[in-house]
Design an enzyme around this catalytic site. Structure first.
Site, PDB file in Angstrom:
ATOM      1  N   HIS A  16       4.265   9.904  -5.095  1.00  0.00           N
ATOM      2  CA  HIS A  16       2.754  10.077  -5.125  1.00  0.00           C
ATOM      3  C   HIS A  16       2.392  11.093  -4.696  1.00  0.00           C
ATOM      4  CE1 HIS A  16       3.929   5.789  -2.923  1.00  0.00           C
ATOM      5  NE2 HIS A  16       2.980   5.478  -3.680  1.00  0.00           N
ATOM      6  N   LYS A  40      -0.585  -8.132   4.226  1.00  0.00           N
ATOM      7  CA  LYS A  40       1.198  -7.164   3.834  1.00  0.00           C
ATOM      8  C   LYS A  40       1.109  -6.529   5.855  1.00  0.00           C
ATOM      9  CE  LYS A  40       1.692  -5.378  -0.706  1.00  0.00           C
ATOM     10  NZ  LYS A  40       1.545  -4.108  -1.313  1.00  0.00           N
ATOM     11  N   ARG A  89       5.448   4.934 -13.591  1.00  0.00           N
ATOM     12  CA  ARG A  89       6.646   5.340 -13.255  1.00  0.00           C
ATOM     13  C   ARG A  89       7.622   5.256 -15.093  1.00  0.00           C
ATOM     14  NH1 ARG A  89       7.426   2.544  -7.850  1.00  0.00           N
ATOM     15  NH2 ARG A  89       6.465   1.139  -9.005  1.00  0.00           N
ATOM     16  N   SER A 127       7.929   3.311  -2.905  1.00  0.00           N
ATOM     17  CA  SER A 127       8.206   3.667  -0.781  1.00  0.00           C
ATOM     18  C   SER A 127       9.434   2.653  -0.358  1.00  0.00           C
ATOM     19  CB  SER A 127       6.606   2.870  -0.379  1.00  0.00           C
ATOM     20  OG  SER A 127       5.625   4.079  -1.006  1.00  0.00           O
TER      21      SER A 127
HETATM   22  O1  PNS Z   1       0.413   1.228  -3.927  1.00  0.00           O
HETATM   23  P1  PNS Z   1      -0.047  -0.154  -4.474  1.00  0.00           P
HETATM   24  O2  PNS Z   1       0.192  -1.096  -3.360  1.00  0.00           O
HETATM   25  O3  PNS Z   1       0.858  -0.198  -5.496  1.00  0.00           O
HETATM   26  O4  PNS Z   1      -1.502  -0.124  -4.627  1.00  0.00           O
HETATM   27  C1  PNS Z   1      -1.884  -1.089  -5.061  1.00  0.00           C
HETATM   28  C2  PNS Z   1      -3.440  -1.409  -4.651  1.00  0.00           C
HETATM   29  C3  PNS Z   1      -3.925  -0.699  -4.008  1.00  0.00           C
HETATM   30  C4  PNS Z   1      -4.387  -0.419  -5.913  1.00  0.00           C
HETATM   31  C5  PNS Z   1      -4.003  -2.664  -5.540  1.00  0.00           C
HETATM   32  O5  PNS Z   1      -3.186  -4.506  -5.129  1.00  0.00           O
HETATM   33  C6  PNS Z   1      -5.577  -3.313  -4.947  1.00  0.00           C
HETATM   34  O6  PNS Z   1      -6.492  -2.541  -5.920  1.00  0.00           O
HETATM   35  N1  PNS Z   1      -6.187  -4.105  -4.117  1.00  0.00           N
HETATM   36  C7  PNS Z   1      -7.007  -4.547  -3.460  1.00  0.00           C
HETATM   37  C8  PNS Z   1      -7.717  -5.434  -3.970  1.00  0.00           C
HETATM   38  C9  PNS Z   1      -8.215  -5.693  -5.674  1.00  0.00           C
HETATM   39  O7  PNS Z   1      -9.029  -4.936  -5.651  1.00  0.00           O
HETATM   40  N2  PNS Z   1      -7.752  -6.513  -6.527  1.00  0.00           N
HETATM   41  C10 PNS Z   1      -8.685  -6.217  -8.185  1.00  0.00           C
HETATM   42  C11 PNS Z   1      -7.177  -5.666  -8.619  1.00  0.00           C
HETATM   43  S1  PNS Z   1      -6.187  -6.690  -8.708  1.00  0.00           S
END
Ligand code: PNS
Length: 159
Positions: A16, A40, A89, A127
């Site tokens: 990150h 979560k 990745r 993570s």
């Molecule tokens: O680090 P992560 O868990 O891969 O991040 C995922 C994240 C936070 C980018 C994604 O889950 C997100 O944008 N969540 C907020 C809800 C949202 O906007 N959903 C619509 C897009 S699919």
């Protein structure tokens, strides 16, 4: 241009951090946005994650750390950001990330998702991998910064 780097960051890894450092050279401002996700149960609280990330990005003057809940695009709109940043990745990341980018575009046409290829030595890193190693007492000093390694050690020692 303001770019948002959204994620769970539970905890932030060197992968990150690599994306943050490289994107800070490309954009005026990078906001690392820590998601509060009620569905979560993270290892570290949102406050702890913000503190951890803030310590890691101290040397980057155009990087800010913030929290958000709900839709990423709504947060981006509020912050007047035009870009969402995501790291890629391996090929298997692509499907989920492309779906997310397309979904976000349907929610707000003005938002662009920019993908940065993760530096190859971190292509295996997540993570979850870090937590798994730390939980079983392995060393994570090559995968996270020192403050995070300490937090992980303390967290699992007290379990
Ligand atoms: O680090 P992560 O868990 O891969 O991040 C995922 C994240 C936070 C980018 C994604 O889950 C997100 O944008 N969540 C907020 C809800 C949202 O906007 N959903 C619509 C897009 S699919």
């Amino acid at each position: 241009m303001i770019a948002i780097y959204p994620g769970s960051f539970d905890p932030i890894t060197l992968g990150h951090l690599d994306i943050i450092e490289r994107s800070s050279k490309l954009f005026e401002t990078v906001i690392v946005a820590v998601l509060s996700n009620p569905s979560k149960t993270p290892l570290f609280s949102q406050e702890q994650r913000v503190k951890q990330i803030t310590e890691c990005v101290q040397h980057l003057s155009n990087v800010e750390v913030d929290t958000f809940s709900g839709l990423t695009v709504e947060y981006a709109r509020q912050r007047r950001a035009g870009v969402l940043l995501r790291g890629l990745r391996v090929l298997s990341d692509f499907e989920k990330e492309l779906q997310m980018a397309h979904t976000n575009k349907t929610l707000w046409t003005d938002i662009e998702t920019v993908f940065l290829a993760t530096t190859k030595e971190y292509s295996f890193l997540s993570s979850s991998v870090v937590k798994e190693i730390a939980r079983f007492g392995g060393s994570v000093s090559h995968l996270v910064t020192e403050n995070i390694a300490k937090d992980l050690y303390n967290r699992y020692q007290n379990d």
